[in-house]
Design an enzyme around this catalytic site. Structure first.
Site, PDB file in Angstrom:
ATOM      1  N   ARG A  51       0.849  -1.200   0.000  1.00 39.10           N
ATOM      2  CA  ARG A  51       0.000   0.000   0.000  1.00 39.10           C
ATOM      3  C   ARG A  51       0.880   1.245   0.000  1.00 39.10           C
ATOM      4  NH1 ARG A  51      -1.529   1.784   4.635  1.00 39.10           N
ATOM      5  NH2 ARG A  51      -2.102  -0.260   5.471  1.00 39.10           N
ATOM      6  N   TYR A 103     -16.536  17.223 -14.632  1.00 32.66           N
ATOM      7  CA  TYR A 103     -16.960  15.822 -14.603  1.00 32.66           C
ATOM      8  C   TYR A 103     -18.046  15.639 -13.538  1.00 32.66           C
ATOM      9  CZ  TYR A 103     -16.632  10.755 -14.177  1.00 32.66           C
ATOM     10  OH  TYR A 103     -16.917   9.416 -14.127  1.00 32.66           O
ATOM     11  N   ASP A 175      -7.678  19.195 -13.578  1.00 36.25           N
ATOM     12  CA  ASP A 175      -7.998  17.847 -14.053  1.00 36.25           C
ATOM     13  C   ASP A 175      -7.615  17.820 -15.531  1.00 36.25           C
ATOM     14  OD1 ASP A 175      -9.207  15.600 -15.156  1.00 36.25           O
ATOM     15  OD2 ASP A 175     -10.910  15.661 -13.783  1.00 36.25           O
ATOM     16  N   LYS A 200      -8.933   6.946 -18.918  1.00 33.49           N
ATOM     17  CA  LYS A 200      -9.290   7.505 -20.213  1.00 33.49           C
ATOM     18  C   LYS A 200      -8.109   7.419 -21.186  1.00 33.49           C
ATOM     19  CE  LYS A 200     -12.902   8.250 -17.753  1.00 33.49           C
ATOM     20  NZ  LYS A 200     -13.200   9.525 -17.092  1.00 33.49           N
TER      21      LYS A 200
HETATM   22  C1  LIG Z   1     -13.669   9.895 -15.886  1.00 34.78           C
HETATM   23  C2  LIG Z   1     -13.244  11.184 -15.345  1.00 34.78           C
HETATM   24  C3  LIG Z   1     -12.967  11.340 -13.989  1.00 34.78           C
HETATM   25  C4  LIG Z   1     -13.153  10.219 -12.989  1.00 34.78           C
HETATM   26  O1  LIG Z   1     -12.278   9.176 -13.226  1.00 34.78           O
HETATM   27  P1  LIG Z   1     -12.555   7.638 -12.809  1.00 34.78           P
HETATM   28  O2  LIG Z   1     -11.309   6.962 -13.243  1.00 34.78           O
HETATM   29  O3  LIG Z   1     -13.765   7.198 -13.565  1.00 34.78           O
HETATM   30  O4  LIG Z   1     -12.770   7.625 -11.350  1.00 34.78           O
HETATM   31  C5  LIG Z   1     -12.536  12.578 -13.564  1.00 34.78           C
HETATM   32  N1  LIG Z   1     -12.395  13.614 -14.403  1.00 34.78           N
HETATM   33  C6  LIG Z   1     -12.657  13.493 -15.720  1.00 34.78           C
HETATM   34  C7  LIG Z   1     -12.475  14.681 -16.613  1.00 34.78           C
HETATM   35  C8  LIG Z   1     -13.095  12.284 -16.239  1.00 34.78           C
HETATM   36  O5  LIG Z   1     -13.373  12.193 -17.537  1.00 34.78           O
END
Ligand SMILES: *Cc1c(COP(=O)(O)O)cnc(C)c1O
Length: 386
Positions: A51, A103, A175, A200
């Site tokens: 961890r 998001y 982000d 993504k």
């Molecule tokens: C999908 C997404 C998230 C969240 O990510 P997860 O891996 O699904 O928890 C956060 N910000 C953006 C812009 C996203 O497209």
């Protein structure tokens, strides 16, 4: 050779990785272990408990730090775990200014979880610097941005926000999931944190869930590292391996995503049945000039509205054959979705409309297939939806 002397594509393939010392394996092994043998108590090879520190994860953390042009990377079990860990650096009473076009899951964790724990959030149009400035209070500790925004592809001027925040001692987190470090590096523009859903584009093959945070601020990194270990939202070794494999082809994939998205956006913009196209690469887009300065290219995400009601949009998104109707984005395959009922369903309708997210808005994650096939597929679906 020093890492920072190498180009992005070279670092994408190599940074954080070296041949396995035991076998020479060129790929970083998936170390399926949760503890490590110590010579004498406390004397070990830098690994004590998985961890806390894990070799496959460490390779990915170093790889992502290098790609973002940052000093430190930390990986998490999901993008939401990465986002939550950033917010966990704050304390009850602290205030966050956040973009309102973000998001859906981020909005949900801010308002449903962290607000309950005593943090406060103000959501503003983040491309409007005056709105950000007006929302700042003496308790503001963090500005949370997404750019390009989701799903309206608005552009926030990262450097301008970072300048405004720095003067007030406020941290800025971006982000960077939509752009990826191939297209945009927030730390180089003055942000303190680059946050990712590696699910993504970084993973890129729709087969893994993960998250990451990169910073060059040693104190912030230390705080996040303690939280990563204390809270424990860490990814497993196989997930880290999959993201590491994904980043090796990131530059190639992003180039193709961008070329295809531009062709699709240009085509939709000329289409008689399309009312509005949101793509920062289009000259008429409000954020086009800022995007040109802070991004290498304009990305693979597009959203658009048909000249008709919601029913037609629903019919259209259910009739594509190459685009799959699905949540999410950033994989090699093209996806089509309806933000109001899918990714952004957790945002109240009133809030959605206020942010400009129309009920009929359609979002595309343009993949790396042949652009002609994608365009023909959309045309066919638009025609059958009449
Ligand atoms: C999908 C997404 C998230 C969240 O990510 P997860 O891996 O699904 O928890 C956060 N910000 C953006 C812009 C996203 O497209």
């Amino acid at each position: 050779m020093k890492d920072e002397q190498l180009g992005f594509a070279t670092r994408a393939v190599h940074a954080g990785q070296s041949a396995d010392p035991a076998t020479g394996a060129i790929m970083t092994p998936v170390y399926l272990t949760y503890t490590y043998v110590q010579e004498t108590p406390g004397k070990h090879k830098g690994f004590d408990y998985a961890r806390t520190v894990h070799p496959t994860r460490l390779a990915l953390e170093r790889n992502l730090a290098s790609l973002e042009g940052g000093k430190f990377g930390l990986c998490f079990a999901s993008g939401m775990a990465a986002t939550s860990t950033v917010i966990e650096t704050l304390s009850a009473g602290d205030h966050v200014v956040s973009g309102n076009d973000i998001y859906g899951g981020t909005y949900r964790v801010f308002t449903k979880v962290f607000q309950r724990l005593g943090l406060t959030f103000t959501f503003v149009n983040a491309y409007d610097l005056k709105a950000i400035e007006a929302a700042i209070t003496p308790k503001t500790k963090l500005i949370w941005l997404e750019t390009p925004t989701n799903p309206l592809l608005q552009i926030v001027d990262i450097k301008a926000v970072a300048d405004l925040a720095k003067k007030r001692g406020i941290k800025v987190a971006v982000d960077n999931t939509f752009a990826t470090p191939y297209l945009q590096r927030p730390l180089e523009l003055g942000a303190d944190l680059a946050v990712h859903s590696t699910t993504k584009y970084l993973g890129g093959h729709s087969d893994v869930v993960g998250g990451a945070v990169v910073t060059s601020d040693p104190a912030l990194h230390e705080q996040l590292k303690v939280l990563q270990n204390a809270v424990g939202a860490v990814p497993g070794p196989m997930d880290c391996f999959l993201v590491l494999r994904g980043t090796k082809t990131l530059s190639l994939r992003m180039e193709r995503h961008c070329v295809n998205a531009r062709k699709v956006a240009d085509h939709l913009a000329k289409h008689a049945d399309v009312a509005k196209v949101h793509y920062p690469g289009l000259a008429g887009h409000r954020g086009h000039e800022v995007a040109k300065t802070q991004m290498r290219d304009f990305g693979g995400m597009i959203s658009f509205e048909l000249k008709a009601d919601m029913d037609r949009a629903m019919k259209m998104i259910s009739s594509t054959k190459v685009f799959s109707l699905a949540e999410s984005l950033g994989g090699v395959e093209s996806l089509i979705g309806h933000p109001a009922s899918m990714t952004h369903g957790s945002i109240p309708r009133e809030e959605r409309l206020k942010a400009g997210l129309a009920d009929g808005l359609i979002r595309l994650s343009v993949g790396i297939e042949d652009a002609d096939d994608l365009i023909a597929d959309l045309d066919r679906a638009i025609a059958t939806s009449k």
